[in-house]
Design an enzyme around this catalytic site. Structure first.
Site, PDB file in Angstrom:
ATOM      1  N   CYS A  60       7.643  -6.257   2.938  1.00 43.13           N
ATOM      2  CA  CYS A  60       7.534  -4.956   3.548  1.00 43.13           C
ATOM      3  C   CYS A  60       6.329  -4.110   3.256  1.00 43.13           C
ATOM      4  O   CYS A  60       5.377  -4.661   2.541  1.00 43.13           O
ATOM      5  CB  CYS A  60       8.690  -4.153   2.504  1.00 43.13           C
ATOM      6  SG  CYS A  60       8.291  -3.932   0.867  1.00 43.13           S
ATOM      7  N   HIS A 102       1.736  -8.891  -7.219  1.00 40.43           N
ATOM      8  CA  HIS A 102       1.532  -8.598  -5.849  1.00 40.43           C
ATOM      9  C   HIS A 102       0.080  -7.677  -6.084  1.00 40.43           C
ATOM     10  O   HIS A 102       0.161  -6.590  -5.829  1.00 40.43           O
ATOM     11  CB  HIS A 102       2.613  -7.622  -5.493  1.00 40.43           C
ATOM     12  CG  HIS A 102       2.511  -7.072  -4.102  1.00 40.43           C
ATOM     13  ND1 HIS A 102       1.848  -7.505  -3.086  1.00 40.43           N
ATOM     14  CD2 HIS A 102       3.028  -5.866  -3.834  1.00 40.43           C
ATOM     15  CE1 HIS A 102       1.842  -6.523  -1.993  1.00 40.43           C
ATOM     16  NE2 HIS A 102       2.681  -5.463  -2.388  1.00 40.43           N
ATOM     17  N   CYS A 121       0.634  -3.525   2.244  1.00 41.26           N
ATOM     18  CA  CYS A 121       0.896  -4.571   1.618  1.00 41.26           C
ATOM     19  C   CYS A 121       0.939  -6.154   2.480  1.00 41.26           C
ATOM     20  O   CYS A 121       0.905  -7.191   1.558  1.00 41.26           O
ATOM     21  CB  CYS A 121       2.462  -4.543   1.035  1.00 41.26           C
ATOM     22  SG  CYS A 121       2.580  -2.908   0.536  1.00 41.26           S
ATOM     23  N   GLY A 179       3.980  -0.365   2.807  1.00 42.21           N
ATOM     24  CA  GLY A 179       3.930   1.158   2.464  1.00 42.21           C
ATOM     25  C   GLY A 179       3.946   1.874   3.702  1.00 42.21           C
ATOM     26  O   GLY A 179       3.193   1.378   4.784  1.00 42.21           O
TER      27      GLY A 179
END
Length: 412
Positions: A392, A362, A110, A394
């Protein structure tokens, strides 16, 4: 002012500076305006656009820098197959960026779009290049996330991994993102109403920003698609309350309404050394001050910003979270975004003033670069000095970068 502060804030010729930043509209995957466009089309749009003096204007096509002066391009992307290394190179060549300009792809989940900019900023800082582009692209229409594990199961020896000493954390890397969101909500006792309220607020802020035309200067159209199409002006906490939890149907609090949307989009950031910008007399939009990535437990990957933000601030010689004027924190899920803001004791008014991933979407590999575009525009519009982009990641990480707008007089 401490020594760290003085040393970090004194201008250096090799500082990496942002001189242009642009994005496509962010559109809903499969249903939205960009669903028929492959990733290379989205990418070529922003790679061509970021070289222009005024990319969002349809009339003006003057170059800010010539295509041949770009030395390297790094593109963040998560879901495209390995052949994206080829299609992205084709995308660059298709907008008259010459073959002498090199290109790589990067995947830190991400944060890939932010990581791509970091890679270019670091190459500039260490003197490897003077001018480069950090970009991010994702077409979640072309590459649906839900098919990922069927198409590409992790290439591991399951017997070994299920018997190794750290097998719990090893296997936790496979937990679906939505389940990690439930883990955060349960571990930190966040209730459904808190999450829905956070989500509704994201849509309200984005609706207002869009109606005031705030995004117009940062968007380059793709064909006739000119604006973000995931924002829902009529969203309310009451409407969100009707949605069923997706990942824990009985006791869960994470729903489609309080999670980030699946989205298509691309963004690009043009960076150069401070001395190059001064030599070319190009106005500096912002300076890249620091970058940090910190690892966290995979089962609660969403807490990443709680660790990455203080780390990036300390690298930039910034004393307190209150010294930052604007935070862009990716709303992967309301659970983890709310928890991060709350735990770091951030002033909510400073966070995602124009909405975030819940309203805007996103597009995984694009998000980090998209957030830089939005942040730099907002900081310059509101005459703010320090900004942070964080998200954050993954498998359990957080990333954060600090940007500084030095002299607001240049904006007049």
């Amino acid at each position: 002012s401490t020594m760290a502060e003085t040393s970090s804030s004194s201008p250096h010729p090799r500082d990496a500076v942002i001189v242009q930043a642009i994005r496509t509209p962010l559109c809903r995957a499969r249903k939205g305006g960009l669903a028929q466009h492959p990733p290379a089309t989205l990418l070529s749009t922003v790679l061509g656009g970021v070289l222009l003096k005024d990319p969002s204007s349809q009339e003006d096509s003057d170059f800010l820098v010539s295509p041949e002066s770009i030395q390297d391009i790094c593109v963040g992307n998560v879901l495209s197959p390995p052949t994206s290394a080829v299609s992205f190179r084709m995308a660059a060549l298709s907008v008259n960026i010459p073959h002498t300009t090199s290109l790589s792809t990067t995947n830190r989940q991400c944060s890939s779009g932010l990581q791509a900019c970091a890679n270019i900023a670091h190459a500039i800082r260490c003197g490897s290049i003077d001018i480069g582009i950090g970009a991010g692209v994702e077409s979640m229409s072309t590459n649906p996330m839900n098919e990922l594990y069927e198409k590409f199961p992790p290439e591991v020896d399951w017997d070994t991994l299920q018997t190794c000493p750290n097998t719990k954390e090893v296997m936790d890397c496979l937990i679906p993102m939505g389940v990690t969101s439930e883990n955060v909500a349960k571990q930190y006792q966040l209730n459904r109403k808190t999450l829905d309220t956070f989500a509704a607020k994201s849509h309200q802020k984005a609706t207002e920003a869009q109606s005031l035309g705030k995004f117009q200067s940062e968007i380059i159209p793709v064909d006739n698609v000119t604006q973000d199409d995931g924002i829902r002006p009529t969203t309310t906490v009451e409407k969100l309350a009707r949605l069923q939890p997706v990942f824990d149907k009985k006791n869960g609090s994470t729903t489609a309404g309080n999670s980030s949307q699946l989205t298509d989009g691309a963004a690009a950031i043009l960076l150069m050394s401070r001395e190059e910008a001064m030599k070319r007399q190009i106005p500096i939009l912002a300076v890249w001050k620091s970058y940090a990535v910190e690892g966290v437990p995979p089962r609660i990957m969403g807490v990443g910003p709680v660790y990455a933000i203080p780390s990036a601030l300390s690298k930039a010689g910034i004393q307190s979270v209150d010294d930052i004027d604007i935070y862009e924190i990716n709303e992967a899920f309301a659970s983890q975004a709310y928890y991060s803001i709350d735990t770091l004791n951030l002033n909510p008014d400073k966070v995602n003033p124009n909405g975030g991933g819940i309203a805007l979407g996103h597009p995984l590999g694009c998000t980090g670069a998209r957030m830089i575009v939005t942040l730099v525009n907002e900081m310059r519009r509101e005459r703010k000095r320090l900004g942070v982009v964080s998200m954050c990641i993954g498998t359990g990480m957080g990333a954060a970068a600090v940007l500084e707008v030095e002299d607001m007089r240049s904006a007049l």
